[in-house]
Design a protein around this motif. Structure first.
Motif, PDB file in Angstrom:
ATOM      1  N   THR A  62       0.841  -1.192   0.000  1.00  0.00           N
ATOM      2  CA  THR A  62       0.000   0.000   0.000  1.00  0.00           C
ATOM      3  C   THR A  62       0.878   1.243   0.000  1.00  0.00           C
ATOM      4  OG1 THR A  62      -1.720   1.243   1.194  1.00  0.00           O
ATOM      5  CG2 THR A  62      -0.171  -0.021   2.531  1.00  0.00           C
ATOM      6  N   THR A  63       0.386   2.288  -0.652  1.00  0.00           N
ATOM      7  CA  THR A  63       1.086   3.578  -0.600  1.00  0.00           C
ATOM      8  C   THR A  63       0.584   4.411   0.571  1.00  0.00           C
ATOM      9  OG1 THR A  63      -0.506   4.398  -2.238  1.00  0.00           O
ATOM     10  CG2 THR A  63       1.645   3.686  -3.056  1.00  0.00           C
ATOM     11  N   GLN A  64      -0.431   3.909   1.295  1.00  0.00           N
ATOM     12  CA  GLN A  64      -0.872   4.569   2.519  1.00  0.00           C
ATOM     13  C   GLN A  64       0.179   4.331   3.600  1.00  0.00           C
ATOM     14  OE1 GLN A  64      -5.068   3.892   3.659  1.00  0.00           O
ATOM     15  NE2 GLN A  64      -5.246   2.691   1.781  1.00  0.00           N
ATOM     16  N   MET A  65       0.431   5.320   4.412  1.00  0.00           N
ATOM     17  CA  MET A  65       1.426   5.188   5.464  1.00  0.00           C
ATOM     18  C   MET A  65       0.735   4.926   6.807  1.00  0.00           C
ATOM     19  SD  MET A  65       4.366   5.389   4.022  1.00  0.00           S
ATOM     20  CE  MET A  65       3.631   4.549   2.593  1.00  0.00           C
ATOM     21  N   PRO A  66       1.102   3.845   7.495  1.00  0.00           N
ATOM     22  CA  PRO A  66       0.504   3.554   8.804  1.00  0.00           C
ATOM     23  C   PRO A  66       0.989   4.540   9.858  1.00  0.00           C
ATOM     24  CG  PRO A  66       2.306   2.066   8.382  1.00  0.00           C
ATOM     25  CD  PRO A  66       2.125   2.875   7.118  1.00  0.00           C
ATOM     26  N   LYS A  67       0.322   4.520  10.995  1.00  0.00           N
ATOM     27  CA  LYS A  67       0.717   5.404  12.088  1.00  0.00           C
ATOM     28  C   LYS A  67       2.008   4.944  12.762  1.00  0.00           C
ATOM     29  CE  LYS A  67      -4.095   6.699  12.993  1.00  0.00           C
ATOM     30  NZ  LYS A  67      -5.217   6.667  13.958  1.00  0.00           N
ATOM     31  N   ALA A  68       2.369   3.698  12.556  1.00  0.00           N
ATOM     32  CA  ALA A  68       3.626   3.162  13.098  1.00  0.00           C
ATOM     33  C   ALA A  68       4.028   1.953  12.279  1.00  0.00           C
ATOM     34  CB  ALA A  68       3.472   2.786  14.564  1.00  0.00           C
ATOM     35  N   MET A  69       5.318   1.620  12.323  1.00  0.00           N
ATOM     36  CA  MET A  69       5.836   0.465  11.604  1.00  0.00           C
ATOM     37  C   MET A  69       6.445  -0.528  12.585  1.00  0.00           C
ATOM     38  SD  MET A  69       7.493   2.163   8.151  1.00  0.00           S
ATOM     39  CE  MET A  69       8.409   3.451   8.997  1.00  0.00           C
ATOM     40  N   VAL A  70       6.756  -1.701  12.080  1.00  0.00           N
ATOM     41  CA  VAL A  70       7.386  -2.730  12.900  1.00  0.00           C
ATOM     42  C   VAL A  70       8.688  -2.180  13.489  1.00  0.00           C
ATOM     43  CG1 VAL A  70       8.601  -4.941  12.783  1.00  0.00           C
ATOM     44  CG2 VAL A  70       6.344  -4.697  11.737  1.00  0.00           C
ATOM     45  N   GLY A  85      -8.648 -10.873  20.613  1.00  0.00           N
ATOM     46  CA  GLY A  85      -7.853  -9.853  21.292  1.00  0.00           C
ATOM     47  C   GLY A  85      -8.415  -8.473  21.032  1.00  0.00           C
ATOM     48  N   ALA A  86      -7.562  -7.475  21.122  1.00  0.00           N
ATOM     49  CA  ALA A  86      -7.977  -6.091  20.863  1.00  0.00           C
ATOM     50  C   ALA A  86      -7.427  -5.662  19.506  1.00  0.00           C
ATOM     51  CB  ALA A  86      -7.445  -5.169  21.956  1.00  0.00           C
ATOM     52  N   PHE A  87      -8.217  -4.862  18.789  1.00  0.00           N
ATOM     53  CA  PHE A  87      -7.803  -4.386  17.473  1.00  0.00           C
ATOM     54  C   PHE A  87      -7.652  -2.868  17.509  1.00  0.00           C
ATOM     55  CE2 PHE A  87      -9.445  -8.542  16.673  1.00  0.00           C
ATOM     56  CZ  PHE A  87      -8.679  -9.030  15.622  1.00  0.00           C
ATOM     57  N   LEU A  88      -6.516  -2.397  16.990  1.00  0.00           N
ATOM     58  CA  LEU A  88      -6.164  -0.986  17.054  1.00  0.00           C
ATOM     59  C   LEU A  88      -6.255  -0.332  15.683  1.00  0.00           C
ATOM     60  CD1 LEU A  88      -2.880  -1.365  19.161  1.00  0.00           C
ATOM     61  CD2 LEU A  88      -5.220  -1.144  20.003  1.00  0.00           C
ATOM     62  N   ASP A  89      -6.609   0.933  15.681  1.00  0.00           N
ATOM     63  CA  ASP A  89      -6.587   1.739  14.456  1.00  0.00           C
ATOM     64  C   ASP A  89      -5.161   2.229  14.242  1.00  0.00           C
ATOM     65  OD1 ASP A  89      -6.847   3.530  12.393  1.00  0.00           O
ATOM     66  OD2 ASP A  89      -7.941   5.030  13.561  1.00  0.00           O
ATOM     67  N   TRP A  90      -4.528   1.712  13.176  1.00  0.00           N
ATOM     68  CA  TRP A  90      -3.156   2.142  12.875  1.00  0.00           C
ATOM     69  C   TRP A  90      -3.069   2.778  11.492  1.00  0.00           C
ATOM     70  CZ3 TRP A  90       0.880  -1.704  10.770  1.00  0.00           C
ATOM     71  CH2 TRP A  90       0.268  -2.694  10.003  1.00  0.00           C
ATOM     72  N   GLY A  91      -4.225   3.171  10.954  1.00  0.00           N
ATOM     73  CA  GLY A  91      -4.246   3.940   9.722  1.00  0.00           C
ATOM     74  C   GLY A  91      -4.382   3.133   8.452  1.00  0.00           C
TER      75      GLY A  91
END
Length: 277
Positions: A62-70, A85-91
């Motif tokens: 994807t060319t979208q950039m996440p809010k954080a990377m590995v 588990g819990a699911f987070l919004d990371w963009g």
């Protein structure tokens, strides 16, 4: 080699009706869907893309950039909690999983947490954990005193606040070095105040230079004179009271008072500070 969970510069090798395929080297050809395709993209062009596994566990770009990377920490919001588990919004369209076993405390929908992103070795899926100490160390020999750093506040303690320093190590910001309230998950610019013998880091939000202390000492003298020669604002006063009056941390105030005391300009008592007559 292309890396999952990171930004990669990959070449377009094939065009199809639903996007293009990129050369992922040992990972094989990776689909970049049409929805993320830059206008005018052609075979042979190089693109900066983020690689992860989609909802069907297939590699996708994807060319979208996440809010954080590995390998990074971030303050992310829980959008769903279910049996997995819990699911987070990371963009990105596919939310980021924090398995129950990776939760420092049970996560709640609508709340935000500081987490570390990693690739699960068994599934190759990107996941997150709020158990930061599994991946982020608390000692480092690679910093210098007074070095400017980026901080991510991750935990409140009796002594102050723990913060992730430059995404690599956890340091401690003492209450006495805090000028105004600090929030969990807040990003701040700070400095390495001190490197302890065990390579643990003490942090501060302001550098206390000799010039700054001299200026603060003069301000304190003027303030005490205006108060009639004495003040109840001592080195034992609450940090917020000191910050409200002088806009500095309690640590800086104590150092400036100490300089005045050494010069025999003030008398420091338990409940007040007075000018020496």
């Amino acid at each position: 080699m292309a890396e999952i969970g990171k930004i990669n510069h990959l070449n377009v090798v094939k065009q199809v009706d639903f996007g293009v395929y990129l050369d992922g080297d040992e990972l094989g050809e990776i689909l970049l869907p049409e929805r993320d395709l830059p206008s005018g993209c052609v075979v042979g062009e190089g693109l900066d893309v983020f690689i992860y596994l989609d909802s069907e566990d297939l590699l996708i770009a994807t060319t979208q950039m996440p809010k954080a990377m590995v390998g990074e920490c971030a303050f992310l919001k829980v959008v769903e909690v279910n049996a997995v588990g819990a699911f987070l919004d990371w963009g990105l369209p596919k939310d980021l999983l924090v398995p129950y076993g990776e939760q420092q405390k049970p996560m709640e929908e609508g709340e935000s947490y500081v987490v570390y992103l990693y690739v699960d070795e068994a599934s190759e899926r990107i996941a997150a954990t709020s158990r930061l100490n599994k991946f982020v160390v608390d000692t480092s020999p690679y910093f210098k005193q007074q070095q400017k750093v980026e901080l991510l506040v991750c935990e409140r303690t009796d002594l102050g606040y723990k913060a992730v320093v430059n995404q690599t190590v956890i340091g401690l910001l003492f209450n006495s070095d805090v000028i105004s309230p600090v929030r969990h998950g807040e990003k701040l610019q700070g400095y390495i105040k001190q490197i302890r013998p065990d390579n643990k880091l003490d942090l501060c939000l302001q550098l206390v230079t000799r010039e700054a202390l001299d200026d603060l000492s003069e301000q304190i003298l003027a303030f005490i004179q205006a108060e009639g020669g004495q003040t109840t604002l001592t080195d034992k006063s609450p940090p917020d009271a000191i910050a409200e009056q002088f806009g500095v941390s309690k640590s800086s105030y104590k150092k400036a008072l100490g300089k005045l005391y050494q010069k025999r300009l003030v008398l420091i008592e338990k409940h007040q500070v007075s000018l020496v007559k």
